[in-house]
Design a protein around this motif. Structure first.
Motif, PDB file in Angstrom:
ATOM      1  N   ASP A 193       0.858  -1.184   0.000  1.00 26.59           N
ATOM      2  CA  ASP A 193       0.000   0.000   0.000  1.00 26.59           C
ATOM      3  C   ASP A 193       0.890   1.228   0.000  1.00 26.59           C
ATOM      4  OD1 ASP A 193      -2.133  -1.698   0.171  1.00 26.59           O
ATOM      5  OD2 ASP A 193      -2.890  -0.940   2.082  1.00 26.59           O
ATOM      6  N   VAL A 194       0.610   2.173  -0.895  1.00 24.97           N
ATOM      7  CA  VAL A 194       1.389   3.410  -0.985  1.00 24.97           C
ATOM      8  C   VAL A 194       0.433   4.594  -0.897  1.00 24.97           C
ATOM      9  CG1 VAL A 194       3.091   4.719  -2.299  1.00 24.97           C
ATOM     10  CG2 VAL A 194       3.040   2.225  -2.502  1.00 24.97           C
ATOM     11  N   ILE A 195       0.702   5.494   0.059  1.00 26.16           N
ATOM     12  CA  ILE A 195      -0.140   6.677   0.248  1.00 26.16           C
ATOM     13  C   ILE A 195       0.710   7.908  -0.018  1.00 26.16           C
ATOM     14  CG2 ILE A 195      -1.719   7.887   1.790  1.00 26.16           C
ATOM     15  CD1 ILE A 195      -0.492   4.447   2.790  1.00 26.16           C
ATOM     16  N   GLU A 196       0.312   8.715  -0.986  1.00 28.52           N
ATOM     17  CA  GLU A 196       1.071   9.902  -1.379  1.00 28.52           C
ATOM     18  C   GLU A 196       0.269  11.154  -1.042  1.00 28.52           C
ATOM     19  OE1 GLU A 196       3.368  11.769  -5.284  1.00 28.52           O
ATOM     20  OE2 GLU A 196       2.005  10.075  -5.513  1.00 28.52           O
ATOM     21  N   SER A 197       0.872  12.052  -0.268  1.00 36.72           N
ATOM     22  CA  SER A 197       0.190  13.279   0.125  1.00 36.72           C
ATOM     23  C   SER A 197       1.112  14.463  -0.087  1.00 36.72           C
ATOM     24  CB  SER A 197      -0.233  13.214   1.610  1.00 36.72           C
ATOM     25  OG  SER A 197       0.891  13.009   2.432  1.00 36.72           O
ATOM     26  N   GLY A 198       0.522  15.659  -0.049  1.00 37.10           N
ATOM     27  CA  GLY A 198       1.321  16.875  -0.190  1.00 37.10           C
ATOM     28  C   GLY A 198       1.176  17.475  -1.564  1.00 37.10           C
ATOM     29  N   VAL A 199       2.222  17.368  -2.368  1.00 35.20           N
ATOM     30  CA  VAL A 199       2.254  18.006  -3.679  1.00 35.20           C
ATOM     31  C   VAL A 199       1.114  17.535  -4.560  1.00 35.20           C
ATOM     32  CG1 VAL A 199       3.543  18.117  -5.848  1.00 35.20           C
ATOM     33  CG2 VAL A 199       4.717  18.518  -3.693  1.00 35.20           C
ATOM     34  N   LEU A 200       0.784  16.244  -4.476  1.00 38.51           N
ATOM     35  CA  LEU A 200      -0.283  15.698  -5.313  1.00 38.51           C
ATOM     36  C   LEU A 200      -1.583  16.462  -5.122  1.00 38.51           C
ATOM     37  CD1 LEU A 200      -1.188  13.360  -7.196  1.00 38.51           C
ATOM     38  CD2 LEU A 200      -1.870  12.155  -5.141  1.00 38.51           C
ATOM     39  N   GLN A 201      -1.932  16.767  -3.865  1.00 39.72           N
ATOM     40  CA  GLN A 201      -3.163  17.488  -3.608  1.00 39.72           C
ATOM     41  C   GLN A 201      -3.015  18.969  -3.946  1.00 39.72           C
ATOM     42  OE1 GLN A 201      -5.061  16.341   0.239  1.00 39.72           O
ATOM     43  NE2 GLN A 201      -3.257  15.045   0.443  1.00 39.72           N
ATOM     44  N   ASP A 202      -1.827  19.546  -3.632  1.00 36.13           N
ATOM     45  CA  ASP A 202      -1.637  20.974  -3.853  1.00 36.13           C
ATOM     46  C   ASP A 202      -1.805  21.367  -5.311  1.00 36.13           C
ATOM     47  OD1 ASP A 202      -1.126  21.195  -1.197  1.00 36.13           O
ATOM     48  OD2 ASP A 202       1.047  21.297  -1.392  1.00 36.13           O
ATOM     49  N   LYS A 203      -1.398  20.460  -6.235  1.00 36.88           N
ATOM     50  CA  LYS A 203      -1.440  20.793  -7.656  1.00 36.88           C
ATOM     51  C   LYS A 203      -2.852  21.113  -8.138  1.00 36.88           C
ATOM     52  CE  LYS A 203       2.618  18.144  -9.098  1.00 36.88           C
ATOM     53  NZ  LYS A 203       3.097  16.961  -9.845  1.00 36.88           N
ATOM     54  N   MET A 204      -3.865  20.555  -7.494  1.00 38.72           N
ATOM     55  CA  MET A 204      -5.219  20.732  -8.020  1.00 38.72           C
ATOM     56  C   MET A 204      -6.054  21.693  -7.193  1.00 38.72           C
ATOM     57  SD  MET A 204      -7.210  17.253  -6.981  1.00 38.72           S
ATOM     58  CE  MET A 204      -7.773  16.972  -5.308  1.00 38.72           C
ATOM     59  N   VAL A 205      -5.453  22.304  -6.145  1.00 37.67           N
ATOM     60  CA  VAL A 205      -6.298  23.072  -5.261  1.00 37.67           C
ATOM     61  C   VAL A 205      -5.939  24.548  -5.145  1.00 37.67           C
ATOM     62  CG1 VAL A 205      -6.912  21.082  -3.848  1.00 37.67           C
ATOM     63  CG2 VAL A 205      -4.898  22.395  -3.263  1.00 37.67           C
ATOM     64  N   THR A 206      -4.740  24.972  -5.531  1.00 38.15           N
ATOM     65  CA  THR A 206      -4.362  26.366  -5.352  1.00 38.15           C
ATOM     66  C   THR A 206      -5.062  27.248  -6.378  1.00 38.15           C
ATOM     67  OG1 THR A 206      -2.213  25.702  -4.495  1.00 38.15           O
ATOM     68  CG2 THR A 206      -2.434  27.974  -5.234  1.00 38.15           C
ATOM     69  N   VAL A 207      -5.796  28.269  -5.889  1.00 37.36           N
ATOM     70  CA  VAL A 207      -6.533  29.202  -6.745  1.00 37.36           C
ATOM     71  C   VAL A 207      -5.850  30.557  -6.658  1.00 37.36           C
ATOM     72  CG1 VAL A 207      -8.777  30.292  -7.150  1.00 37.36           C
ATOM     73  CG2 VAL A 207      -8.666  27.936  -6.303  1.00 37.36           C
ATOM     74  N   SER A 208      -5.583  31.180  -7.802  1.00 35.43           N
ATOM     75  CA  SER A 208      -4.859  32.452  -7.822  1.00 35.43           C
ATOM     76  C   SER A 208      -5.746  33.597  -7.344  1.00 35.43           C
ATOM     77  CB  SER A 208      -4.355  32.752  -9.229  1.00 35.43           C
ATOM     78  OG  SER A 208      -5.442  33.077 -10.077  1.00 35.43           O
ATOM     79  N   ALA A 209      -5.114  34.707  -6.988  1.00 35.53           N
ATOM     80  CA  ALA A 209      -5.855  35.898  -6.554  1.00 35.53           C
ATOM     81  C   ALA A 209      -6.811  36.365  -7.649  1.00 35.53           C
ATOM     82  CB  ALA A 209      -4.873  37.005  -6.191  1.00 35.53           C
ATOM     83  N   ALA A 210      -6.361  36.328  -8.895  1.00 38.79           N
ATOM     84  CA  ALA A 210      -7.221  36.746 -10.007  1.00 38.79           C
ATOM     85  C   ALA A 210      -8.416  35.821 -10.147  1.00 38.79           C
ATOM     86  CB  ALA A 210      -6.415  36.767 -11.306  1.00 38.79           C
ATOM     87  N   GLU A 211      -8.197  34.517  -9.968  1.00 38.48           N
ATOM     88  CA  GLU A 211      -9.295  33.550 -10.075  1.00 38.48           C
ATOM     89  C   GLU A 211     -10.296  33.724  -8.934  1.00 38.48           C
ATOM     90  OE1 GLU A 211      -6.983  29.852 -12.300  1.00 38.48           O
ATOM     91  OE2 GLU A 211      -6.816  30.106 -10.131  1.00 38.48           O
ATOM     92  N   ILE A 212      -9.824  34.102  -7.758  1.00 34.91           N
ATOM     93  CA  ILE A 212     -10.741  34.373  -6.649  1.00 34.91           C
ATOM     94  C   ILE A 212     -11.671  35.519  -7.021  1.00 34.91           C
ATOM     95  CG2 ILE A 212     -10.900  35.241  -4.272  1.00 34.91           C
ATOM     96  CD1 ILE A 212      -8.280  33.731  -3.696  1.00 34.91           C
ATOM     97  N   GLY A 213     -11.107  36.604  -7.555  1.00 37.31           N
ATOM     98  CA  GLY A 213     -11.922  37.748  -7.960  1.00 37.31           C
ATOM     99  C   GLY A 213     -12.937  37.392  -9.023  1.00 37.31           C
ATOM    100  N   LYS A 214     -12.512  36.615 -10.017  1.00 39.56           N
ATOM    101  CA  LYS A 214     -13.423  36.214 -11.089  1.00 39.56           C
ATOM    102  C   LYS A 214     -14.539  35.314 -10.556  1.00 39.56           C
ATOM    103  CE  LYS A 214      -9.962  36.466 -14.791  1.00 39.56           C
ATOM    104  NZ  LYS A 214      -9.140  35.677 -15.758  1.00 39.56           N
ATOM    105  N   GLY A 215     -14.182  34.390  -9.655  1.00 40.21           N
ATOM    106  CA  GLY A 215     -15.181  33.484  -9.102  1.00 40.21           C
ATOM    107  C   GLY A 215     -16.229  34.202  -8.283  1.00 40.21           C
ATOM    108  N   LEU A 216     -15.799  35.175  -7.479  1.00 33.87           N
ATOM    109  CA  LEU A 216     -16.752  35.933  -6.678  1.00 33.87           C
ATOM    110  C   LEU A 216     -17.670  36.775  -7.554  1.00 33.87           C
ATOM    111  CD1 LEU A 216     -14.517  37.110  -3.687  1.00 33.87           C
ATOM    112  CD2 LEU A 216     -16.099  35.179  -3.779  1.00 33.87           C
ATOM    113  N   ALA A 217     -17.112  37.351  -8.611  1.00 31.65           N
ATOM    114  CA  ALA A 217     -17.914  38.183  -9.508  1.00 31.65           C
ATOM    115  C   ALA A 217     -18.928  37.346 -10.281  1.00 31.65           C
ATOM    116  CB  ALA A 217     -16.996  38.933 -10.470  1.00 31.65           C
ATOM    117  N   ALA A 218     -18.539  36.140 -10.664  1.00 34.45           N
ATOM    118  CA  ALA A 218     -19.406  35.323 -11.510  1.00 34.45           C
ATOM    119  C   ALA A 218     -20.408  34.500 -10.711  1.00 34.45           C
ATOM    120  CB  ALA A 218     -18.557  34.399 -12.374  1.00 34.45           C
TER     121      ALA A 218
END
Length: 331
Positions: A193-218
């Motif tokens: 059994d191999v469990i990988e955490s850290g970078v694997l999750q971070d790659k799909m979850v970080t939202v940029s400041a610009a994307e936050i603004g666009k998401g709130l507006a939309a």
């Protein structure tokens, strides 16, 4: 004459090829779609007979013997820790005639060469009175009744922001119901059994400041999955930093913006417990933005709704992970 020599030559070549084929070790016959975990070699000639992956799950990492079981026949270890991340489960059969001792030592050397640190190791009875239950959930009894020649270890590798945990069990097949798996009594078998955490999750979850603004507006809100916590706790994990950086940058770029910071949980545990937990997590985010980034506290309102606003069913690890989030909503 030349024709006869040519014929004899072809017969000799064919005979040599057949003899070589008989003498050559059998090529591993894996089940369809299965593959080794990158960076951990299998024992030579072994075949993958059970294979599964999950994008995200919580896993109890054994750090001591399995001496008891709880409801659902889940093993209880004398020492353990919970980890979370992507899970790869591999069951191998090793060619007959090779001992579990030999296979286990090869894996130990492989993990040591790759820099893994052993957290727990045991052999035979020292693995625990209920070692039969450790891998009872793989869908076969391949490991349930084969404990005498067993070897077990838990190991960990931390590198480049990721953590890889390995649980290895090597034994010799004794008995059990193994539909679709060809295995002989005494044949070495491996569960990895191999469990990988850290970078694997971070790659799909970080939202940029610009994307936050666009998401709130939309949409009027935006979900952040890069702000993470340990199970049932409200202390921010270190890998939350990139997401917090972007939230702070968004607030800096829009100094008039005020937001609700809303914590969400899955439905594991009681409703009131999760309500309290979600509020505490939202408060931890607000505290970090105020103390670490200098955001004015009157621009931030922490709130928590626990499991009351799911975005997916709570019937799988992957979907429960979607429900555990922090949302930003304009005030």
């Amino acid at each position: 004459m030349n024709s006869m020599i040519g014929t004899y030559g072809r017969i000799a070549v064919l005979a040599f090829a057949l003899a070589a084929a008989v003498a050559a070790p059998a090529v591993a016959a894996d089940i369809k779609g299965a593959k080794d975990y990158p960076g951990i070699k299998r024992y030579e000639g072994a075949s993958i007979v059970v294979y599964s992956t999950q994008k995200f799950t919580r896993y109890i990492l054994p750090l001591g013997p399995a001496d008891e079981v709880e409801a659902g026949d889940k093993p209880v270890f004398t020492g353990s820790k919970e980890v979370s991340g992507a899970l790869t489960r591999l069951s191998y059969t090793v060619p007959a005639g090779i001992s579990s001792d030999d296979v286990f030592e090869n894996y130990r050397n492989e993990l040591a060469a790759k820099g893994y640190t052993v957290l727990f190791k045991a052999d035979g009875d020292a693995i625990g009175k209920r070692q039969d239950a450790i891998f009872s959930g793989i869908g076969t009894q391949l490991f349930d009744f084969s404990t005498e020649a067993a070897h077990f270890l838990t190991a960990e590798l931390a590198k480049d922001g990721a953590t890889v945990d390995v649980v290895l069990y090597v034994t010799e097949f004794e008995d059990g119901y193994t539909p679709g798996i060809e295995v002989e009594k005494g044949q070495a078998i491996v569960q990895l059994d191999v469990i990988e955490s850290g970078v694997l999750q971070d790659k799909m979850v970080t939202v940029s400041a610009a994307e936050i603004g666009k998401g709130l507006a939309a949409q009027g809100h935006i979900a952040l999955y890069g702000i993470t916590f340990d199970f049932a706790k409200a202390e921010l994990k270190p890998n939350s930093r990139p997401a917090l950086d972007q939230v702070a940058q968004f607030l800096k770029d829009d100094p008039a913006m005020k937001i609700h910071v809303v914590g969400h949980t899955d439905n594991v545990g009681g409703t009131e417990t999760n309500m309290t937990l979600s509020r505490a997590r939202a408060a931890a985010v607000v505290a970090a933005l105020v103390t670490q980034y200098g955001v004015s506290a009157n621009r931030l309102n922490p709130a928590g709704v626990g499991p009351l606003a799911p975005v997916a069913p709570n019937d799988s690890d992957e979907d429960r992970a979607k429900n555990r989030r922090v949302e930003l909503i304009p005030q």
